[in-house]
Design a protein around this motif. Structure first.
Motif, PDB file in Angstrom:
ATOM      1  N   LEU A  71       0.846  -1.192   0.000  1.00 28.91           N
ATOM      2  CA  LEU A  71       0.000   0.000   0.000  1.00 28.91           C
ATOM      3  C   LEU A  71       0.882   1.243   0.000  1.00 28.91           C
ATOM      4  N   TYR A  72       0.511   2.232  -0.792  1.00 27.39           N
ATOM      5  CA  TYR A  72       1.343   3.428  -0.911  1.00 27.39           C
ATOM      6  C   TYR A  72       1.076   4.362   0.261  1.00 27.39           C
ATOM      7  N   GLN A  73       1.827   4.141   1.335  1.00 27.33           N
ATOM      8  CA  GLN A  73       1.775   4.997   2.526  1.00 27.33           C
ATOM      9  C   GLN A  73       3.206   5.201   3.016  1.00 27.33           C
ATOM     10  N   PRO A  74       4.045   5.863   2.236  1.00 29.53           N
ATOM     11  CA  PRO A  74       5.465   5.983   2.595  1.00 29.53           C
ATOM     12  C   PRO A  74       5.650   6.586   3.981  1.00 29.53           C
ATOM     13  N   SER A  75       6.464   5.913   4.797  1.00 30.46           N
ATOM     14  CA  SER A  75       6.636   6.378   6.183  1.00 30.46           C
ATOM     15  C   SER A  75       7.272   7.753   6.238  1.00 30.46           C
ATOM     16  N   ASN A  76       8.094   8.114   5.255  1.00 29.66           N
ATOM     17  CA  ASN A  76       8.738   9.426   5.292  1.00 29.66           C
ATOM     18  C   ASN A  76       7.749  10.557   4.995  1.00 29.66           C
ATOM     19  N   LEU A  77       6.571  10.220   4.442  1.00 35.38           N
ATOM     20  CA  LEU A  77       5.550  11.239   4.203  1.00 35.38           C
ATOM     21  C   LEU A  77       4.663  11.440   5.424  1.00 35.38           C
ATOM     22  N   ARG A  78       4.875  10.616   6.460  1.00 34.73           N
ATOM     23  CA  ARG A  78       3.953  10.620   7.585  1.00 34.73           C
ATOM     24  C   ARG A  78       4.460  11.435   8.771  1.00 34.73           C
ATOM     25  N   ASP A  79       5.574  12.110   8.588  1.00 38.29           N
ATOM     26  CA  ASP A  79       6.109  12.969   9.644  1.00 38.29           C
ATOM     27  C   ASP A  79       5.431  14.332   9.555  1.00 38.29           C
ATOM     28  N   VAL A  80       4.549  14.615  10.503  1.00 42.24           N
ATOM     29  CA  VAL A  80       3.752  15.842  10.401  1.00 42.24           C
ATOM     30  C   VAL A  80       4.575  17.099  10.606  1.00 42.24           C
ATOM     31  N   GLY A  81       5.809  16.976  11.052  1.00 41.26           N
ATOM     32  CA  GLY A  81       6.601  18.169  11.297  1.00 41.26           C
ATOM     33  C   GLY A  81       7.706  18.389  10.294  1.00 41.26           C
ATOM     34  N   ARG A  85       6.765  24.866   5.923  1.00 45.71           N
ATOM     35  CA  ARG A  85       6.458  25.771   4.806  1.00 45.71           C
ATOM     36  C   ARG A  85       5.273  25.258   4.003  1.00 45.71           C
ATOM     37  N   LEU A  86       5.176  23.942   3.855  1.00 46.02           N
ATOM     38  CA  LEU A  86       4.106  23.375   3.045  1.00 46.02           C
ATOM     39  C   LEU A  86       2.786  23.312   3.807  1.00 46.02           C
ATOM     40  N   GLN A  87       2.825  22.825   5.043  1.00 39.14           N
ATOM     41  CA  GLN A  87       1.590  22.502   5.723  1.00 39.14           C
ATOM     42  C   GLN A  87       1.155  23.551   6.731  1.00 39.14           C
ATOM     43  N   GLY A  88       2.027  24.487   7.076  1.00 33.86           N
ATOM     44  CA  GLY A  88       1.688  25.428   8.119  1.00 33.86           C
ATOM     45  C   GLY A  88       1.599  24.702   9.448  1.00 33.86           C
ATOM     46  N   GLU A  89       0.991  25.353  10.419  1.00 29.62           N
ATOM     47  CA  GLU A  89       0.884  24.755  11.744  1.00 29.62           C
ATOM     48  C   GLU A  89      -0.208  23.683  11.748  1.00 29.62           C
ATOM     49  N   VAL A  90       0.106  22.515  12.321  1.00 30.09           N
ATOM     50  CA  VAL A  90      -0.892  21.458  12.457  1.00 30.09           C
ATOM     51  C   VAL A  90      -1.764  21.813  13.651  1.00 30.09           C
ATOM     52  N   THR A  91      -3.004  22.217  13.387  1.00 29.74           N
ATOM     53  CA  THR A  91      -3.824  22.833  14.434  1.00 29.74           C
ATOM     54  C   THR A  91      -5.009  21.993  14.860  1.00 29.74           C
ATOM     55  N   CYS A  92      -5.204  20.808  14.292  1.00 31.98           N
ATOM     56  CA  CYS A  92      -6.343  19.998  14.717  1.00 31.98           C
ATOM     57  C   CYS A  92      -6.009  18.517  14.630  1.00 31.98           C
ATOM     58  N   ALA A 101      -1.231   8.762   9.355  1.00 31.15           N
ATOM     59  CA  ALA A 101      -1.706   7.500   8.788  1.00 31.15           C
ATOM     60  C   ALA A 101      -1.391   7.371   7.301  1.00 31.15           C
ATOM     61  N   GLY A 102      -0.778   8.398   6.712  1.00 32.32           N
ATOM     62  CA  GLY A 102      -0.472   8.323   5.290  1.00 32.32           C
ATOM     63  C   GLY A 102      -1.693   8.479   4.412  1.00 32.32           C
ATOM     64  N   LEU A 103      -2.661   9.293   4.843  1.00 26.39           N
ATOM     65  CA  LEU A 103      -3.858   9.542   4.044  1.00 26.39           C
ATOM     66  C   LEU A 103      -3.696  10.769   3.156  1.00 26.39           C
ATOM     67  N   ILE A 104      -3.050  11.794   3.671  1.00 25.47           N
ATOM     68  CA  ILE A 104      -2.837  13.031   2.912  1.00 25.47           C
ATOM     69  C   ILE A 104      -1.393  13.475   3.098  1.00 25.47           C
ATOM     70  N   HIS A 105      -0.939  14.331   2.178  1.00 28.18           N
ATOM     71  CA  HIS A 105       0.396  14.912   2.292  1.00 28.18           C
ATOM     72  C   HIS A 105       0.330  16.327   1.732  1.00 28.18           C
ATOM     73  N   PRO A 106       0.857  17.320   2.455  1.00 29.72           N
ATOM     74  CA  PRO A 106       0.747  18.707   1.987  1.00 29.72           C
ATOM     75  C   PRO A 106       1.510  18.947   0.698  1.00 29.72           C
ATOM     76  N   SER A 107       0.895  19.736  -0.184  1.00 29.55           N
ATOM     77  CA  SER A 107       1.522  20.096  -1.457  1.00 29.55           C
ATOM     78  C   SER A 107       1.935  21.557  -1.442  1.00 29.55           C
ATOM     79  N   SER A 108       0.967  22.428  -1.194  1.00 32.36           N
ATOM     80  CA  SER A 108       1.198  23.861  -1.026  1.00 32.36           C
ATOM     81  C   SER A 108       0.141  24.333  -0.038  1.00 32.36           C
TER      82      SER A 108
END
Length: 500
Positions: A71-81, A85-92, A101-108
């Motif tokens: 399943l395409y859920q790369p562990s290196n994409l799952r680090d929320v911090g 610059r891409l994701q801004g502050e994780v607020t929720c 969980a590897g469901l989404i990854h910030p683009s811009s």
């Protein structure tokens, strides 16, 4: 005398040079069949009676097992911090859990990659929405995201929407916007049908597509972004009375949808905003992270967005005796009765029973598809793991075989067999069962991952599966309950799982 071979060749009786010729021809034929994989390789030569026809494989058994490692859920994409610059502050909570969980990854800012697991959930939600919208007569279409500025200028919303519109010019200098909503476009489409009859009304047209809004400060993950998926439907009726009936039918369909998802949404009176119209209701999911302030009466059914209330009074305007209590909510749906606001501007008419052209009465109705997913995760999940509405989980079941080299390693084959058995028990679990084949990891680590993604059912195949009467550990993640079931008990439990 002639001989008919197994492949239909007619040849003379075998003698001398004719026999040699026949053998050479047969040998070439078999070589071609080998290369085409029609016949299996064999050490036997020549004669057809030595060739065996391969057995036809069971198509169910040859269907590849869904493996967690693939399943395409790369562990290196799952680090929320990893990239502020891409994701801004994780607020929720939902934003953090969906990235972990590897469901989404910030683009811009305000835009995300939707990875395969969340796409599966979104497709399930779309199927549910289709069922409810088509159940009340909705017809699905797809409209351009690139909208001509001329339409928006005609409705006077080009300036009204201000900086919320993503605006652009083509190479010829013509102005366009990326559609945040499609009242102008769909009404222009209907207006082009000059033969529309009252017998064809109500007409309900809807789409599920990407929308674009230039949020000044996108935040909260999928709850407030610049690019998102939305269901928008537009209705055309013969009269105001008929339009209100359609309006109520859509509201009831929304209620059914949220009930099927197990989400306790509240309908509140709302402001019509820049959409316009004469009546509006929001569907709000109560949540502390919500940006909307709601007033709800404890004595009757009255509820409203504070934007619609003219004073700070806490007295209920409906029952007069109840007290209004403030809470917060996430808007997941919105309905508008538009009247003739757009149909008059774009001349969307129909032929009446008297064969006279009449302006149609309109309504519009939105559902935030990606916002529903995020809002559901926000209100249902724990701090450590996602909890889905049952119908929307990417996969229903995850099977965990023992760690490789452990004392119960023999149970690994039973785990694989169980995955196939579950997939064959009925259509509800077909494509819904995954095998966590990362057996280099302990059961504990894989259980943590399973909890993070939120499979409704996790099955641990361990020592109990090797007993004379095999037992399987079943963890129901929605309830937190753990059971030990026989294979028949397990099949009975999962046979009742509802999927869409």
């Amino acid at each position: 005398m002639s001989v008919i071979s197994a492949y239909g060749f007619v040849s003379p009786a075998r003698s001398g040079s004719s026999m040699e010729l026949t053998n050479r021809i047969r040998q070439r034929v078999f070589q071609r069949l080998y290369r085409a994989r029609v016949l299996p390789r064999s050490h036997h030569s020549g004669d057809a009676q030595h060739a065996t026809v391969p057995a036809v494989p069971n198509p169910k058994r040859t269907k590849p097992t869904l493996l967690v490692s693939r399943l395409y859920q790369p562990s290196n994409l799952r680090d929320v911090g990893q990239d502020v610059r891409l994701q801004g502050e994780v607020t929720c909570k939902s934003q953090r859990l969906m990235q972990q969980a590897g469901l989404i990854h910030p683009s811009s800012p305000g835009c995300y990659y939707y990875l395969p697991a969340i796409v599966r959930s979104m497709e399930k939600l779309v199927r549910l929405i289709d069922q409810e919208m088509q159940g009340i007569g909705g017809q699905k279409l797809d409209m351009p995201s690139l909208c001509s500025a001329d339409l928006w200028k005609t409705s006077e919303r080009w300036d009204l929407m201000g900086k919320e519109l993503f605006r652009l010019k083509d190479r010829h200098g013509a102005d366009y916007c990326l559609g945040p909503t499609h009242e102008e476009a769909v009404t222009t489409l209907v207006a082009h049908q000059t033969t529309l009859s009252y017998r064809q009304l109500p007409l309900l047209l809807y789409q599920i597509t990407r929308k674009f809004r230039d949020e000044p400060k996108p935040k909260l993950g999928l709850l407030r972004g610049r690019e998102f998926y939305m269901k928008d439907m537009y209705s055309y009726d013969v009269s105001e009375e008929a339009a209100y009936e359609t309006y109520d039918a859509v509201r009831q369909a929304y209620d059914r949808l949220f009930a099927r998802l197990g989400l306790r949404c509240v309908q509140v009176q709302a402001d019509t905003g820049n959409i316009g119209g004469e009546l509006s209701h929001e569907f709000q999911l109560p949540a502390d992270i919500g940006e909307d302030r709601l007033l709800v009466c404890g004595s009757c059914s009255f509820s409203a967005n504070v934007e619609t209330m003219s004073s700070d009074s806490t007295d209920c305007p409906q029952c007069k005796t109840g007290t209004l209590v403030e809470s917060k909510g996430i808007e997941v749906g919105h309905t508008f009765y538009l009247g003739k606001k757009y149909s008059h501007i774009f001349n969307a008419t129909f032929s009446s029973a008297q064969n006279k052209p009449s302006i149609a009465e309109m309504g519009c109705y939105g559902l935030g598809v990606t916002r529903i997913l995020a809002a559901a995760i926000e209100v249902l999940s724990t701090e450590e793991g996602i909890r889905w509405p049952g119908l929307l989980a990417p996969y229903q079941v995850c099977v965990l075989p023992p760690k490789k080299g452990s004392k119960v390693d023999d149970a690994s084959l039973l785990a694989k067999d169980l995955v196939h058995t579950l997939g064959e028990t009925g259509p509800c679990l077909r494509g819904e069962v995954v095998l966590d084949d990362r057996t280099q990891m302990t059961i504990g680590k894989r259980l943590k991952d399973a909890n993070r993604l939120g499979y409704p059912y996790v099955i641990v195949v361990g020592q109990g599966a090797l007993e004379e009467t095999p037992r399987f550990e079943v963890i129901c993640q929605q309830t937190g309950e753990t059971m030990f079931l026989s294979k028949d008990g397990l099949l009975d439990l999962l046979g009742r799982v509802e999927t869409v």
